[in-house]
Design an enzyme around this catalytic site. Structure first.
Site, PDB file in Angstrom:
ATOM      1  N   ASP A   1       0.730  -1.254   0.016  1.00 42.60           N
ATOM      2  CA  ASP A   1      -0.012   0.027   0.006  1.00 42.60           C
ATOM      3  C   ASP A   1       1.003   1.217  -0.130  1.00 42.60           C
ATOM      4  OD1 ASP A   1      -2.835   1.168   0.623  1.00 42.60           O
ATOM      5  OD2 ASP A   1      -1.436   2.183   1.808  1.00 42.60           O
TER       6      ASP A   1
ATOM      7  N   TYR B   1       3.264   9.789  -0.467  1.00 44.08           N
ATOM      8  CA  TYR B   1       4.410   9.143   0.464  1.00 44.08           C
ATOM      9  C   TYR B   1       5.757   9.214  -0.312  1.00 44.08           C
ATOM     10  CZ  TYR B   1       0.425   6.538   2.331  1.00 44.08           C
ATOM     11  OH  TYR B   1      -0.753   6.240   3.004  1.00 44.08           O
TER      12      TYR B   1
ATOM     13  N   LYS C   1      -2.886   6.038  -4.432  1.00 44.48           N
ATOM     14  CA  LYS C   1      -3.919   6.921  -4.026  1.00 44.48           C
ATOM     15  C   LYS C   1      -3.531   8.299  -4.743  1.00 44.48           C
ATOM     16  CE  LYS C   1      -3.774   4.609   0.321  1.00 44.48           C
ATOM     17  NZ  LYS C   1      -2.336   4.582   0.883  1.00 44.48           N
TER      18      LYS C   1
ATOM     19  N   HIS D   1      -7.707   9.468  -2.053  1.00 39.20           N
ATOM     20  CA  HIS D   1      -6.787   9.483  -0.395  1.00 39.20           C
ATOM     21  C   HIS D   1      -7.687  10.063   0.700  1.00 39.20           C
ATOM     22  CE1 HIS D   1      -2.636   9.203   0.883  1.00 39.20           C
ATOM     23  NE2 HIS D   1      -3.437   9.023   1.948  1.00 39.20           N
TER      24      HIS D   1
HETATM   25  P1  NDP Z   1       0.970   1.422  11.896  1.00 45.16           P
HETATM   26  O1  NDP Z   1      -0.003   1.514  12.748  1.00 45.16           O
HETATM   27  O2  NDP Z   1       1.180   0.629  10.771  1.00 45.16           O
HETATM   28  O3  NDP Z   1       2.337   1.586  12.859  1.00 45.16           O
HETATM   29  C1  NDP Z   1       3.529   1.760  12.163  1.00 45.16           C
HETATM   30  C2  NDP Z   1       4.396   2.028  13.308  1.00 45.16           C
HETATM   31  O4  NDP Z   1       4.617   0.831  14.235  1.00 45.16           O
HETATM   32  C3  NDP Z   1       6.029   2.329  12.832  1.00 45.16           C
HETATM   33  O5  NDP Z   1       6.383   3.323  13.699  1.00 45.16           O
HETATM   34  C4  NDP Z   1       6.677   0.919  12.903  1.00 45.16           C
HETATM   35  O6  NDP Z   1       7.862   0.823  13.357  1.00 45.16           O
HETATM   36  C5  NDP Z   1       5.947   0.420  14.242  1.00 45.16           C
HETATM   37  N1  NDP Z   1       5.670  -1.263  14.179  1.00 45.16           N
HETATM   38  C6  NDP Z   1       5.516  -1.940  13.097  1.00 45.16           C
HETATM   39  N2  NDP Z   1       5.375  -3.034  13.476  1.00 45.16           N
HETATM   40  C7  NDP Z   1       5.559  -3.158  14.965  1.00 45.16           C
HETATM   41  C8  NDP Z   1       5.504  -4.205  15.723  1.00 45.16           C
HETATM   42  N3  NDP Z   1       5.316  -5.599  15.322  1.00 45.16           N
HETATM   43  N4  NDP Z   1       5.728  -3.960  17.130  1.00 45.16           N
HETATM   44  C9  NDP Z   1       6.170  -2.726  17.482  1.00 45.16           C
HETATM   45  N5  NDP Z   1       6.026  -1.832  16.829  1.00 45.16           N
HETATM   46  C10 NDP Z   1       5.648  -2.080  15.471  1.00 45.16           C
HETATM   47  O7  NDP Z   1       0.867   2.874  11.046  1.00 45.16           O
HETATM   48  P2  NDP Z   1       0.857   3.741   9.551  1.00 45.16           P
HETATM   49  O8  NDP Z   1       0.537   5.098  10.077  1.00 45.16           O
HETATM   50  O9  NDP Z   1       2.069   3.627   9.164  1.00 45.16           O
HETATM   51  O10 NDP Z   1      -0.154   2.833   9.009  1.00 45.16           O
HETATM   52  C11 NDP Z   1       0.069   1.819   8.219  1.00 45.16           C
HETATM   53  C12 NDP Z   1      -0.111   2.117   6.736  1.00 45.16           C
HETATM   54  O11 NDP Z   1      -1.530   2.575   6.494  1.00 45.16           O
HETATM   55  C13 NDP Z   1       0.772   3.369   6.251  1.00 45.16           C
HETATM   56  O12 NDP Z   1       1.807   2.701   5.988  1.00 45.16           O
HETATM   57  C14 NDP Z   1      -0.098   3.382   4.996  1.00 45.16           C
HETATM   58  O13 NDP Z   1       0.430   2.413   3.877  1.00 45.16           O
HETATM   59  C15 NDP Z   1      -1.452   3.489   5.547  1.00 45.16           C
HETATM   60  N6  NDP Z   1      -1.917   4.855   5.859  1.00 45.16           N
HETATM   61  C16 NDP Z   1      -2.893   5.303   5.111  1.00 45.16           C
HETATM   62  C17 NDP Z   1      -3.293   6.844   5.374  1.00 45.16           C
HETATM   63  C18 NDP Z   1      -4.559   7.103   4.801  1.00 45.16           C
HETATM   64  O14 NDP Z   1      -5.024   8.261   4.775  1.00 45.16           O
HETATM   65  N7  NDP Z   1      -5.321   6.302   3.550  1.00 45.16           N
HETATM   66  C19 NDP Z   1      -3.156   7.259   6.473  1.00 45.16           C
HETATM   67  C20 NDP Z   1      -1.978   6.680   7.376  1.00 45.16           C
HETATM   68  C21 NDP Z   1      -1.372   5.297   6.826  1.00 45.16           C
HETATM   69  P3  NDP Z   1       9.206   0.388  12.449  1.00 45.16           P
HETATM   70  O15 NDP Z   1       8.781   0.977  10.845  1.00 45.16           O
HETATM   71  O16 NDP Z   1      10.300   1.464  12.682  1.00 45.16           O
HETATM   72  O17 NDP Z   1       9.456  -0.810  12.526  1.00 45.16           O
END
Ligand code: NDP
Length: 276
Positions: free
Chosen positions: A49, A54, A79, A112
């Site tokens: 995704d 991004y 998006k 988006h």
């Molecule tokens: P998430 O809820 O997926 O959390 C990501 C964070 O959690 C990162 O800091 C990551 O750290 C950490 N993390 C990941 N796995 C673990 C784990 N197993 N244990 C502990 N910490 C963990 O947040 P996002 O906001 O990134 O949302 C996910 C996806 O949703 C985005 O990447 C995007 O593709 C989408 N999105 C869409 C939006 C929209 O408006 N349509 C808005 C926001 C997000 P690290 O990377 O350092 O490991």
């Protein structure tokens, strides 16, 4: 039904969308995003995704090619960003996205954020792109009930997906029920509450009982609820952990207990209050 990494939901157009994907928001363009996508694909993820905003579509495309996996085996979402909404500008933005991805089509193209003044024209462009076979499925993101109602006024095809902020502390039950009624699959963004969910003590108790992490409990709960989920990580061990969801199952009571954790607590912007 037994869940696995290849478990898919079926969208309106009979398109199969893997229920678990890798999110790449804030994964830096270049080696960071390429490494994350490469790791995920090696582990068996088949759904990525991204979004124009991004600024890492090129890296996603590079990693898909480098994986050697057939393009038709990987589900790719991107998006249209807010400033590109409108009929002609969305078509142009889509062309630019495909160019950066180095792909001939995407699997899913999403609006988006709702921009009510542009919704009808933007959606008409998405319908055109789908009719032309340039995106297999079309959908929206961050649409509330009234945004879906507005879109329905002129839409020939309703969205297959509504990608919304969704985690145990923000479950938007009325919106999810409305999507279910319309046959729109709900996809969870920030499923781990941007990493903050791992500190929830009640979830930790459930995780300890199963010998797994809080992140795994939350993602497994979404899979059992039929929700598509796209946890983001650039850390190989976490990318692996977030896909290791198939060696345990939550009981109906545990699912109900997590359902009851809703606090209507949003970490991202409210869709009616965006200023971008
Ligand atoms: P998430 O809820 O997926 O959390 C990501 C964070 O959690 C990162 O800091 C990551 O750290 C950490 N993390 C990941 N796995 C673990 C784990 N197993 N244990 C502990 N910490 C963990 O947040 P996002 O906001 O990134 O949302 C996910 C996806 O949703 C985005 O990447 C995007 O593709 C989408 N999105 C869409 C939006 C929209 O408006 N349509 C808005 C926001 C997000 P690290 O990377 O350092 O490991």
């Amino acid at each position: 039904m037994t869940l696995s990494l290849t478990t898919a939901v079926t969208l309106h157009e009979s398109i199969e969308m893997p229920q678990l994907g890798l999110g790449v928001f804030k994964s830096e363009s270049g080696s960071e995003v390429e490494g994350a996508v490469a790791t995920a694909l090696e582990l068996g993820y088949r759904h990525i995704d991204t979004a124009t905003v991004y600024r890492n579509e090129e890296g996603v495309g590079n990693a898909v090619v480098a994986s050697g996996i057939g393009r038709d085996e990987i589900f790719v979402t991107t998006k249209v960003m807010n400033i590109d909404q409108g009929y002609d500008s969305t078509l142009e933005a889509f062309d630019a996205s495909l160019g950066r991805l180095g792909m001939e089509y995407v699997d899913l193209y999403l609006v988006h954020w709702p921009k009510p003044e542009h919704t009808h024209d933007t959606w008409r462009a998405l319908e055109q792109l789908q009719a032309d076979g340039r995106t297999r499925a079309i959908g929206v993101s961050n649409f509330l009930v009234h945004h879906l109602d507005q879109l329905a006024e002129h839409a020939s095809v309703m969205p297959s997906i509504n990608q919304i902020e969704f985690h145990p502390h923000l479950q938007s039950p009325e919106l999810v029920a409305y999507c279910d009624e319309l046959g729109i699959v709900v996809e969870a963004w920030s499923p781990l509450k941007h990493g903050q969910i791992v500190d929830d003590p009640e979830l930790k108790t459930i995780a300890d009982l199963h010998g797994v992490s809080v992140a795994q409990v939350v993602l497994r709960w979404m899979l059992q609820r039929g929700i598509v989920t796209i946890p983001k990580s650039v850390t190989p061990a976490r990318i692996a952990q977030n896909a290791d969801l198939y060696g345990f199952a939550l009981s109906d009571g545990e699912v109900a207990a997590i359902d009851a954790m809703d606090r209507n607590e949003r970490i991202g912007p409210h869709p009616d209050e965006i200023d971008f």
